[in-house]
Design an enzyme around this catalytic site. Structure first.
Site, PDB file in Angstrom:
ATOM      1  N   GLU A   1      43.058  37.938  30.660  1.00  0.00           N
ATOM      2  CA  GLU A   1      42.621  36.978  31.814  1.00  0.00           C
ATOM      3  C   GLU A   1      41.007  36.617  31.542  1.00  0.00           C
ATOM      4  O   GLU A   1      40.851  35.376  31.647  1.00  0.00           O
ATOM      5  CB  GLU A   1      42.634  37.668  33.188  1.00  0.00           C
ATOM      6  CG  GLU A   1      42.320  36.689  34.360  1.00  0.00           C
ATOM      7  CD  GLU A   1      40.943  36.570  34.662  1.00  0.00           C
ATOM      8  OE1 GLU A   1      40.551  35.558  35.471  1.00  0.00           O
ATOM      9  OE2 GLU A   1      40.037  37.299  34.288  1.00  0.00           O
TER      10      GLU A   1
ATOM     11  N   HIS B   1      44.499  41.780  36.636  1.00  0.00           N
ATOM     12  CA  HIS B   1      44.197  42.058  35.006  1.00  0.00           C
ATOM     13  C   HIS B   1      43.446  43.236  34.797  1.00  0.00           C
ATOM     14  O   HIS B   1      42.756  43.549  35.577  1.00  0.00           O
ATOM     15  CB  HIS B   1      43.442  40.585  34.845  1.00  0.00           C
ATOM     16  CG  HIS B   1      42.006  40.260  35.096  1.00  0.00           C
ATOM     17  ND1 HIS B   1      41.088  41.063  34.356  1.00  0.00           N
ATOM     18  CD2 HIS B   1      41.523  39.841  36.204  1.00  0.00           C
ATOM     19  CE1 HIS B   1      39.829  40.759  34.975  1.00  0.00           C
ATOM     20  NE2 HIS B   1      40.094  40.174  35.870  1.00  0.00           N
TER      21      HIS B   1
ATOM     22  N   ASP C   1      36.018  44.121  38.741  1.00  0.00           N
ATOM     23  CA  ASP C   1      36.756  42.945  38.017  1.00  0.00           C
ATOM     24  C   ASP C   1      37.468  43.390  36.613  1.00  0.00           C
ATOM     25  O   ASP C   1      36.906  43.291  35.675  1.00  0.00           O
ATOM     26  CB  ASP C   1      35.511  41.819  37.498  1.00  0.00           C
ATOM     27  CG  ASP C   1      36.402  40.665  36.995  1.00  0.00           C
ATOM     28  OD1 ASP C   1      37.367  40.394  37.119  1.00  0.00           O
ATOM     29  OD2 ASP C   1      35.422  39.824  36.187  1.00  0.00           O
TER      30      ASP C   1
ATOM     31  N   ASP D   1      41.350  39.652  42.954  1.00  0.00           N
ATOM     32  CA  ASP D   1      40.536  39.426  41.828  1.00  0.00           C
ATOM     33  C   ASP D   1      39.278  38.494  42.485  1.00  0.00           C
ATOM     34  O   ASP D   1      39.199  37.459  41.674  1.00  0.00           O
ATOM     35  CB  ASP D   1      41.239  38.776  40.690  1.00  0.00           C
ATOM     36  CG  ASP D   1      40.331  38.704  39.432  1.00  0.00           C
ATOM     37  OD1 ASP D   1      39.352  39.532  39.461  1.00  0.00           O
ATOM     38  OD2 ASP D   1      40.710  38.046  38.576  1.00  0.00           O
TER      39      ASP D   1
ATOM     40  N   ASP E   1      41.948  43.604  31.424  1.00  0.00           N
ATOM     41  CA  ASP E   1      40.957  43.492  30.358  1.00  0.00           C
ATOM     42  C   ASP E   1      39.519  43.155  30.969  1.00  0.00           C
ATOM     43  O   ASP E   1      39.670  42.785  32.229  1.00  0.00           O
ATOM     44  CB  ASP E   1      41.332  42.265  29.526  1.00  0.00           C
ATOM     45  CG  ASP E   1      41.498  40.819  30.042  1.00  0.00           C
ATOM     46  OD1 ASP E   1      42.026  40.632  31.490  1.00  0.00           O
ATOM     47  OD2 ASP E   1      40.967  39.835  29.669  1.00  0.00           O
TER      48      ASP E   1
ATOM     49  N   SER F   1      37.288  30.904  38.874  1.00  0.00           N
ATOM     50  CA  SER F   1      38.347  30.354  38.222  1.00  0.00           C
ATOM     51  C   SER F   1      39.567  31.385  38.277  1.00  0.00           C
ATOM     52  O   SER F   1      39.084  32.474  37.438  1.00  0.00           O
ATOM     53  CB  SER F   1      38.487  29.443  37.070  1.00  0.00           C
ATOM     54  OG  SER F   1      37.359  28.411  37.422  1.00  0.00           O
TER      55      SER F   1
END
Length: 482
Positions: free
Chosen positions: A173, A106, A139, A202, A108, A425
């Site tokens: 995400e 991801h 991240d 991730d 974002d 998660s």
């Protein structure tokens, strides 16, 4: 820790050398990515997320990939219709004799501002003490770029890319991956029909020294407790002692959710949690993890659990509840003696395998309603749930896919990886497992002290560069699976 030495085959030796030689270039590319303020939760920055997706598309096209930015519609924010950033689906290579690996990442990021406590500007990549500070550095922009750099290294050293690749990169995400599952399900018989394995980078090492492979994640339910006490904000001098205050009610309800030792007070919250087996217990015993060092790294005064095994299990295999903030209350410096008319307390519950988010939401709502009934306040209560929640995920790591990643880790880091579950998660993990019907692997690049979602998020230069080698080695090793 016992060292392991793996011979590096000739093509990979060239690839590794290329990665070392281009360290400065790869850091600069990460700097460009971090500079794009792709905060998905802020509608005023939604155009930056679009910009980020276009940037990634350009990078993939330069590598020869076939790329499509898929429209997934819009969402309503603050009463306004806001377009969702597109999902990037891409393909590179279609040799039927090669293994096909799907990579997810991801682009974002979480909100960030220097006033939050950052030592540097969060959207300016800053290198200090061999660490790269910046929002998204670990991240998940750094790991996404690691895949692209690994591909470039194969191509620019005359080494054939050992596998076919599929790419799924999204821009929502950090805001629940709205619209992603629906798109992926639609692509089940087309885009995903020839995928052999799925790999996601991730997640993070457990500590700062030893790499790991992750085979489980917790799910999540998010809640808002909205309490309304009046039609407008009131002056505490004129109305204090006269009205039932919404903030007092909210603090009371929030205080009934979790105790001082982190135990969730909601009856039935452990529904579905599997008993601890001897085989699983042995995995925890083998993991190298220093509780005191870990607490020092994150600046915590004391851990909730005393032993390594208890602490890891509390984060990985049992649900936890965290309170995140209060909307509607004054939060600036100084004093504002106002009684807010309406406040919303926000909390989440992290779930473990065999727990259904909708069922846990029912249990939590019933408990909050009972607490509210006992409170006997005339104010209005409304319980808000964010989306459908995220499902937990776990797989059996004793298979050829994980063995390939194990071998790749030994080749790069000269040590066997730990096998870990994650406390966080990534809901798309389970979705990708379902749409492909294939094994999913979490291959971490970053270290346990990277501070994802926090102030001063960083990735170590070592992890960024060696992690890129790990990705190249993984592609090489997974290509050998018959």
């Amino acid at each position: 820790m016992s060292k392991v030495t793996k011979d590096i085959e000739a093509p990979l030796a060239k690839v590794f050398s290329y990665i070392d030689e281009n360290k400065g270039k790869f850091v600069e590319t990460l700097s460009q990515a971090v500079a794009i303020k792709s905060v998905s939760a802020d509608p005023t920055l939604r155009n930056e997320v679009f910009k980020m997706m276009e940037w990634a598309k350009t990078k993939l096209l330069a590598l020869g990939a076939v790329v499509e930015l898929c429209d997934i519609g819009s969402q309503v924010l603050d009463g306004k219709n806001v377009p969702l950033p597109p999902v990037l689906l891409g393909s590179l290579g279609k040799n039927p004799k090669k293994t096909t690996v799907c990579l997810y990442g991801h682009l974002d990021v979480q909100p960030a501002d220097k006033s939050d406590g950052w030592a540097t500007e969060p959207f300016v990549l800053t290198e200090r003490d061999d660490k790269l500070f910046g929002r998204g550095s670990t991240d998940d922009k750094g790991p996404v770029l690691g895949w692209l750099h690994a591909i470039e290294a194969f191509q620019n050293t005359g080494s054939e890319l050992p596998v076919n690749l599929k790419f799924v990169f999204e821009g929502m995400e950090e805001s629940g991956s709205i619209g992603l599952d629906k798109l992926l399900m639609k692509q089940k018989e087309t885009f995903f029909n020839d995928v052999d394995f799925v790999c996601i980078s991730d997640s993070y090492w457990l500590g700062t020294e030893k790499p790991c492979l992750t085979y489980g994640l917790r799910g999540m339910c998010c809640f808002g407790i909205e309490i309304e006490g009046s039609s407008k904000d009131l002056h505490s001098g004129m109305f204090g002692g006269i009205v039932y205050e919404a903030m007092s009610d909210l603090i009371y309800v929030l205080s009934q959710l979790v105790d001082i030792k982190g135990n969730i007070l909601i009856p039935g919250i452990n529904e579905g949690v599997e008993p601890l087996s001897e085989k699983e217990k042995e995995l925890y015993n083998k993991i190298k993890f220093d509780v005191d060092h870990y607490c020092n790294e994150i600046g915590a005064y004391k851990p909730l659990k005393e032993t390594k095994e208890e602490l890891l299990m509390s984060n990985w295999r049992y649900p936890s509840l965290s309170i995140h903030g209060i909307e509607g209350a004054f939060s600036g410096s100084g004093f504002k003696t106002v009684i807010p008319r309406k406040v919303i307390g926000k909390f989440s519950i992290r779930l473990v395998p065999n727990q259904d988010p909708s069922r846990i939401a029912q249990i939590a709502k019933a408990y909050i309603n009972k607490i509210w009934e006992d409170r006997q306040s005339p104010n209005k209560l409304n319980i808000i749930t964010e989306g459908d929640g995220g499902n937990p995920w776990m797989t059996d790591p004793f298979n050829a896919h994980y063995l390939a990643a194990h071998n790749a880790t030994e080749m790069v880091y000269s040590i066997e990886p730990d096998y870990t579950r994650g406390g966080g998660s990534i809901p798309v993990t389970l979705t990708l497992q379902e749409v492909t019907g294939k094994n999913v692997l979490l291959l971490p690049m970053g270290a346990g002290d990277d501070g994802a979602h926090s102030q001063n998020e960083k990735i170590d230069v070592r992890n960024y560069i060696e992690g890129t080698k790990l990705m190249a080695a993984y592609l090489h090793e997974v290509s050998k699976i018959k």
